[in-house]
Design a protein around this motif. Structure first.
Motif, short mmCIF file in Angstrom:
data_model
loop_
_atom_site.label_atom_id
_atom_site.label_comp_id
_atom_site.label_asym_id
_atom_site.label_seq_id
_atom_site.Cartn_x
_atom_site.Cartn_y
_atom_site.Cartn_z
N ARG A 20 0.84 -1.21 0.00
CA ARG A 20 0.00 0.00 0.00
C ARG A 20 0.88 1.26 0.00
O ARG A 20 0.56 2.24 -0.67
CB ARG A 20 -0.97 -0.01 1.18
CG ARG A 20 -2.06 -1.07 1.02
CD ARG A 20 -3.18 -0.93 2.05
NE ARG A 20 -2.72 -0.86 3.42
CZ ARG A 20 -2.47 -1.90 4.20
NH1 ARG A 20 -2.66 -3.12 3.75
NH2 ARG A 20 -2.06 -1.73 5.44
N ARG A 26 -2.84 4.96 -3.46
CA ARG A 26 -3.75 5.02 -4.60
C ARG A 26 -3.90 3.65 -5.24
O ARG A 26 -2.94 2.88 -5.29
CB ARG A 26 -3.18 6.01 -5.62
CG ARG A 26 -4.11 6.33 -6.73
CD ARG A 26 -3.58 7.47 -7.57
NE ARG A 26 -4.11 7.29 -8.90
CZ ARG A 26 -3.48 7.58 -10.02
NH1 ARG A 26 -2.27 8.07 -9.97
NH2 ARG A 26 -4.05 7.38 -11.17
N CYS A 27 -5.09 3.35 -5.73
CA CYS A 27 -5.35 2.08 -6.40
C CYS A 27 -4.39 1.91 -7.58
O CYS A 27 -4.19 2.83 -8.36
CB CYS A 27 -6.80 2.03 -6.87
SG CYS A 27 -7.27 0.46 -7.64
N GLU A 47 -9.03 6.06 -7.67
CA GLU A 47 -9.44 6.05 -6.27
C GLU A 47 -8.24 6.15 -5.33
O GLU A 47 -7.18 5.59 -5.58
CB GLU A 47 -10.25 4.79 -5.95
CG GLU A 47 -11.52 4.66 -6.78
CD GLU A 47 -12.61 5.67 -6.45
OE1 GLU A 47 -12.35 6.69 -5.79
OE2 GLU A 47 -13.75 5.44 -6.88
N ASN A 49 -7.07 5.94 -1.15
CA ASN A 49 -7.43 5.40 0.16
C ASN A 49 -7.94 6.48 1.11
O ASN A 49 -7.37 7.56 1.21
CB ASN A 49 -6.20 4.72 0.78
CG ASN A 49 -6.55 3.93 2.01
OD1 ASN A 49 -7.49 3.15 2.01
ND2 ASN A 49 -5.78 4.12 3.06
N ALA A 53 -15.50 7.65 -2.38
CA ALA A 53 -15.40 6.97 -3.67
C ALA A 53 -15.94 7.85 -4.80
O ALA A 53 -16.98 8.49 -4.66
CB ALA A 53 -16.15 5.65 -3.63
N ILE A 60 -13.21 4.85 0.24
CA ILE A 60 -12.27 3.91 -0.39
C ILE A 60 -11.41 3.24 0.68
O ILE A 60 -10.87 3.90 1.56
CB ILE A 60 -11.36 4.64 -1.40
CG1 ILE A 60 -12.19 5.18 -2.55
CG2 ILE A 60 -10.24 3.73 -1.90
CD1 ILE A 60 -12.96 4.13 -3.31
N LEU A 62 -8.19 0.77 0.66
CA LEU A 62 -7.15 0.17 -0.17
C LEU A 62 -6.80 -1.22 0.38
O LEU A 62 -6.50 -1.36 1.56
CB LEU A 62 -5.92 1.07 -0.17
CG LEU A 62 -5.00 0.98 -1.36
CD1 LEU A 62 -5.73 1.27 -2.66
CD2 LEU A 62 -3.85 1.95 -1.20
N CYS A 83 -8.27 -0.63 -4.76
CA CYS A 83 -9.43 -0.19 -3.98
C CYS A 83 -10.37 -1.37 -3.83
O CYS A 83 -10.29 -2.35 -4.59
CB CYS A 83 -10.11 1.00 -4.65
SG CYS A 83 -10.91 0.65 -6.23
N ASN A 84 -11.25 -1.30 -2.85
CA ASN A 84 -12.14 -2.42 -2.58
C ASN A 84 -12.97 -2.78 -3.81
O ASN A 84 -13.21 -3.95 -4.08
CB ASN A 84 -13.03 -2.14 -1.36
CG ASN A 84 -13.52 -0.71 -1.27
OD1 ASN A 84 -12.93 0.20 -1.84
ND2 ASN A 84 -14.58 -0.50 -0.52
#
Length: 117
Positions: A20, A26-27, A47, A49, A53, A60, A62, A83-84
Motif C-alpha cells: 500500500r 492510490r489504487c 481512487e 485510500n 469513492a 475507499i 485500499l 481499492c475495494n
C-alpha cells in the motif's frame, strides 16, 4: 468476502502495508478489474485510500490483491494495492469458481448422508 487470516503468512500486515505504501495510497489497478480501459492501453484507477469513492458509494479502502490468487505467493510482483471495488471485481471469477466448488461438495456430502440413512 471474508478474510481468512489462516491462509496468509504471519507477517501479512507488514507485507500488505509495504504494498500500500508503494502505491502512494492510490489504487494500482490498470484495467485488471475490467474497468479503467482505454484504447490503446490501460489507465490507472483514480481512487485514493480514505477518500469518498468517485465511482461507488462510501469511502475507499485500499486492499492488496494477489494477482495469481495464491495467498502463499507474496512476491511484490504478484501483489497490487487495489481499492475495494477493483479488488472485488478482479476476484469475481475466482470467487464464483470457489462457490460452485463448495456447492458441488455440499451436494455430494448431502447425497452421501442420504445413502447412509
Amino acid at each position: 468476502m471474508p478474510f481468512h487470516r489462516d491462509r496468509y503468512p504471519d507477517d501479512w500486515e507488514e507485507i500488505s502495508a509495504a504494498i500500500r505504501e508503494r502505491s502512494g495510497g492510490r489504487c494500482q489497478c490498470e484495467g485488471e478489474c475490467g474497468l479503467h480501459r482505454t484504447h490503446p492501453g490501460p489507465r490507472r484507477c483514480e481512487e485514493v485510500n480514505g477518500t469518498k469513492a468517485k465511482w461507488a458509494r462510501g469511502m475507499i479502502v485500499l486492499t492488496v490483491a494477489h494477482l495469481d490468487h495464491d495467498t502463499t505467493n507474496n512476491d511484490p510482483s504478484n501483489l497490487k494495492a487495489m481499492c475495494n471495488r477493483c479488488h472485488l471485481r478482479y476476484d469475481h471469477d475466482h470467487h464464483m469458481r470457489n462457490a460452485a466448488k463448495t456447492r458441488r461438495q455440499r451436494t455430494i456430502e448431502a447425497g452421501q448422508i442420504e445413502l447412509e440413512l
